[in-house]
Design a protein around this motif. Structure first.
Motif, PDB file in Angstrom:
ATOM      1  N   VAL A 160       0.882  -1.222   0.046  1.00  0.00           N
ATOM      2  CA  VAL A 160      -0.167  -0.186   0.058  1.00  0.00           C
ATOM      3  C   VAL A 160       1.092   1.204   0.051  1.00  0.00           C
ATOM      4  CG1 VAL A 160      -1.987   1.267   1.137  1.00  0.00           C
ATOM      5  CG2 VAL A 160      -1.648  -1.012   1.504  1.00  0.00           C
ATOM      6  N   LEU A 161       0.408   2.131  -0.786  1.00  0.00           N
ATOM      7  CA  LEU A 161       1.357   3.519  -0.992  1.00  0.00           C
ATOM      8  C   LEU A 161       0.390   4.466  -0.501  1.00  0.00           C
ATOM      9  CD1 LEU A 161       3.938   5.004  -2.337  1.00  0.00           C
ATOM     10  CD2 LEU A 161       2.867   4.810  -4.301  1.00  0.00           C
ATOM     11  N   PRO A 186       2.869  -4.571   3.100  1.00  0.00           N
ATOM     12  CA  PRO A 186       3.996  -3.821   3.552  1.00  0.00           C
ATOM     13  C   PRO A 186       3.222  -2.336   3.109  1.00  0.00           C
ATOM     14  CG  PRO A 186       4.747  -5.035   1.737  1.00  0.00           C
ATOM     15  CD  PRO A 186       3.642  -5.788   2.153  1.00  0.00           C
ATOM     16  N   ILE A 187       3.665  -1.253   3.813  1.00  0.00           N
ATOM     17  CA  ILE A 187       3.035   0.219   3.678  1.00  0.00           C
ATOM     18  C   ILE A 187       4.410   0.883   3.195  1.00  0.00           C
ATOM     19  CG2 ILE A 187       1.991   2.228   4.534  1.00  0.00           C
ATOM     20  CD1 ILE A 187       0.649   0.102   6.544  1.00  0.00           C
ATOM     21  N   VAL A 188       4.227   1.560   2.240  1.00  0.00           N
ATOM     22  CA  VAL A 188       5.206   2.680   1.690  1.00  0.00           C
ATOM     23  C   VAL A 188       4.819   3.941   2.103  1.00  0.00           C
ATOM     24  CG1 VAL A 188       6.727   3.477  -0.230  1.00  0.00           C
ATOM     25  CG2 VAL A 188       6.076   0.973  -0.032  1.00  0.00           C
ATOM     26  N   LEU A 238       4.281  -5.171  11.772  1.00  0.00           N
ATOM     27  CA  LEU A 238       4.078  -4.252  10.747  1.00  0.00           C
ATOM     28  C   LEU A 238       5.296  -4.043   9.789  1.00  0.00           C
ATOM     29  CD1 LEU A 238       1.633  -1.934  12.394  1.00  0.00           C
ATOM     30  CD2 LEU A 238       0.873  -3.553  10.760  1.00  0.00           C
ATOM     31  N   THR A 239       5.098  -3.719   8.461  1.00  0.00           N
ATOM     32  CA  THR A 239       6.247  -3.414   7.755  1.00  0.00           C
ATOM     33  C   THR A 239       6.006  -2.033   6.960  1.00  0.00           C
ATOM     34  OG1 THR A 239       6.844  -5.765   7.139  1.00  0.00           O
ATOM     35  CG2 THR A 239       7.890  -3.908   5.646  1.00  0.00           C
ATOM     36  N   ILE A 240       6.655  -1.102   7.635  1.00  0.00           N
ATOM     37  CA  ILE A 240       6.125   0.445   7.075  1.00  0.00           C
ATOM     38  C   ILE A 240       7.611   0.904   6.432  1.00  0.00           C
ATOM     39  CG2 ILE A 240       5.543   2.661   7.805  1.00  0.00           C
ATOM     40  CD1 ILE A 240       4.041   1.426  10.097  1.00  0.00           C
ATOM     41  N   ILE A 241       7.541   1.226   5.257  1.00  0.00           N
ATOM     42  CA  ILE A 241       8.849   1.643   4.639  1.00  0.00           C
ATOM     43  C   ILE A 241       8.619   3.094   4.573  1.00  0.00           C
ATOM     44  CG2 ILE A 241      10.464   1.612   2.726  1.00  0.00           C
ATOM     45  CD1 ILE A 241       9.147  -1.236   2.223  1.00  0.00           C
ATOM     46  N   SER A 242       9.473   3.964   5.208  1.00  0.00           N
ATOM     47  CA  SER A 242       9.347   5.432   5.338  1.00  0.00           C
ATOM     48  C   SER A 242      10.435   6.021   4.210  1.00  0.00           C
ATOM     49  CB  SER A 242       9.713   6.028   6.654  1.00  0.00           C
ATOM     50  OG  SER A 242       9.981   7.561   6.540  1.00  0.00           O
ATOM     51  N   GLU A 243       9.784   6.683   3.339  1.00  0.00           N
ATOM     52  CA  GLU A 243      10.823   7.341   2.204  1.00  0.00           C
ATOM     53  C   GLU A 243      10.446   8.719   2.028  1.00  0.00           C
ATOM     54  OE1 GLU A 243      13.100   3.932   1.486  1.00  0.00           O
ATOM     55  OE2 GLU A 243      13.248   5.997   0.616  1.00  0.00           O
ATOM     56  N   LEU A 289      13.452  -4.505  -0.383  1.00  0.00           N
ATOM     57  CA  LEU A 289      12.675  -3.943   0.507  1.00  0.00           C
ATOM     58  C   LEU A 289      11.178  -4.429   0.269  1.00  0.00           C
ATOM     59  CD1 LEU A 289      14.408  -0.597   1.585  1.00  0.00           C
ATOM     60  CD2 LEU A 289      14.127  -2.715   3.251  1.00  0.00           C
ATOM     61  N   LEU A 290      11.218  -4.436  -0.918  1.00  0.00           N
ATOM     62  CA  LEU A 290       9.924  -5.024  -1.340  1.00  0.00           C
ATOM     63  C   LEU A 290      10.106  -6.216  -2.389  1.00  0.00           C
ATOM     64  CD1 LEU A 290       7.863  -1.874  -2.674  1.00  0.00           C
ATOM     65  CD2 LEU A 290       7.208  -3.258  -0.805  1.00  0.00           C
ATOM     66  N   PRO A 291       9.121  -7.260  -2.520  1.00  0.00           N
ATOM     67  CA  PRO A 291       9.282  -8.511  -3.261  1.00  0.00           C
ATOM     68  C   PRO A 291       9.451  -8.098  -4.902  1.00  0.00           C
ATOM     69  CG  PRO A 291       7.133  -8.566  -2.435  1.00  0.00           C
ATOM     70  CD  PRO A 291       7.752  -7.279  -1.779  1.00  0.00           C
ATOM     71  N   THR A 292      10.536  -8.544  -5.475  1.00  0.00           N
ATOM     72  CA  THR A 292      10.927  -8.570  -7.061  1.00  0.00           C
ATOM     73  C   THR A 292       9.316  -8.953  -7.628  1.00  0.00           C
ATOM     74  OG1 THR A 292      12.900  -9.531  -6.315  1.00  0.00           O
ATOM     75  CG2 THR A 292      12.333  -9.234  -8.870  1.00  0.00           C
TER      76      THR A 292
END
Ligand SMILES: COC[C@H](NCc1c(COP(=O)(O)O)cnc(C)c1O)C(=O)O
Length: 321
Positions: A160-161, A186-188, A238-243, A289-292
């Motif tokens: 989810v973005l 995962p959340i971006v 939770l997987t939260i990828i902060s960018e 960090l995200l699946p291929t």
């Protein structure tokens, strides 16, 4: 009655252009088409319905205020919206068109919020927080339950973005993921440089208050992210990828989205869209960090009313893109 489910299953569409860029189906949850112009009506409408009040007051750089004004009008109660001086006249006019009384106080959202809290106290109004309240997160979570219904049984997003201002949208999406059993998705979480209070907290390992908001994405302009959002970032389940993206990348994303999807959104929304258009999603896959092989990417198109062609042109000159 104000419904926070005003758009039902309608607004989930696949983007051909973005799907080609990312290499998987990209679904757009089109919250820009909510009656108040952004996703905010879900949580704020829900909160206003639960807290029967004789009047509401909200501090908002724009969209939370629009949602509070819309909800109050639908409930037949007065609304006072306190906005910082950084809010464009366009927003003030649109709030007044919703029947709200607008008070301009302070330079950034935090100053306006102090005034809103004071007014709630002295005038006996219901203070509507723009991002930090469990009822807001409950209302925002309806976005995800609608997506689950739209995608049908057995289909779930690969990621989810979304964008982060004070963290209410993030907490709402997480609430929705919990409700449908998708907490492994995962959340971006995107911010612009200069409105990066969540990223700063994640990097520091504690809540951080920015000195100022220097990004043009003013509606991401909380100086401190809500505690709940930070707590979620520290949670192992939770997987939260902060960018982060620059204002230029966010603006370029707004323009590309307008050209490709024929929808005009705010810089706050451009921050999320830029993750696709700038190649960030691909980079996250390259970095593992995200699946291929990524499942469908769900993009929360958060919308925003503080934008028109004049604003867009002014931003282009200001940011020299
Ligand atoms: C400072 O929070 C400011 C808040 N806007 C927040 C906002 C966000 C981020 O949502 P949040 O993380 O604040 O719940 C995303 N996308 C759009 C179009 C927004 O307007 C406001 O309107 O007062």
């Amino acid at each position: 009655m104000v419904s926070s489910h005003v758009n039902g299953l309608g607004c989930l569409s696949a983007s051909v252009g973005m799907s080609k860029l990312v290499g998987t189906t990209v679904y757009l949850k089109m919250e820009n088409s909510q009656p108040s112009g952004s996703f905010k009506i879900r949580g704020i409408g829900h909160l206003c319905q639960q807290v029967r009040s004789k009047g509401v007051v909200c501090a908002s750089g724009g969209n939370a205020g629009m949602a509070a004004a819309y909800a109050a009008r639908k409930m037949g109660v007065p609304a006072t919206i306190v906005v910082p001086s950084s809010s464009p006249q366009l927003v003030v006019q649109r709030l007044q068109d919703q029947g709200a009384t607008v008070k301009i106080t302070g330079k950034v959202w935090d100053d306006a919020n102090a005034e809103a809290l004071r007014l709630a106290e002295t005038e006996g109004l219901t203070y509507v927080p723009p991002f930090d309240h469990p009822l807001l997160w409950q209302g925002h979570g309806s976005m995800i339950t609608e997506v689950a219904a739209s995608l049908g049984p057995g289909v779930k997003p690969g990621a989810v973005l979304l964008s982060v201002g004070g963290g209410g949208l993030l907490c709402g999406v997480i609430q929705g993921l919990k409700d449908v059993g998708w907490t492994d998705v995962p959340i971006v979480a995107m911010e612009t440089v200069g409105a990066h209070c969540f990223n700063a907290a994640v990097k520091a390992g504690r809540l951080v208050t920015l000195d100022d908001i220097t990004s043009e994405a003013k509606c991401l302009g909380a100086k401190t992210v809500c505690k709940k959002a930070f707590e979620y970032s520290q949670c192992n389940e939770l997987t939260i990828i902060s960018e982060l993206v620059t204002d230029q990348q966010a603006l370029h994303a707004v323009q590309t989205f307008l050209d490709e999807e024929r929808v005009l959104v705010e810089m706050a929304c451009g921050a999320a869209l830029a993750a696709v258009y700038s190649g960030l999603i691909r980079r996250l896959q390259d970095e593992g960090l995200l699946p291929t092989l990524l499942g469908p990417l769900l993009v929360i198109v958060c919308g925003g009313s503080s934008v028109d062609m004049e604003q867009l042109t002014n931003l282009k000159h200001k940011l020299q893109t």
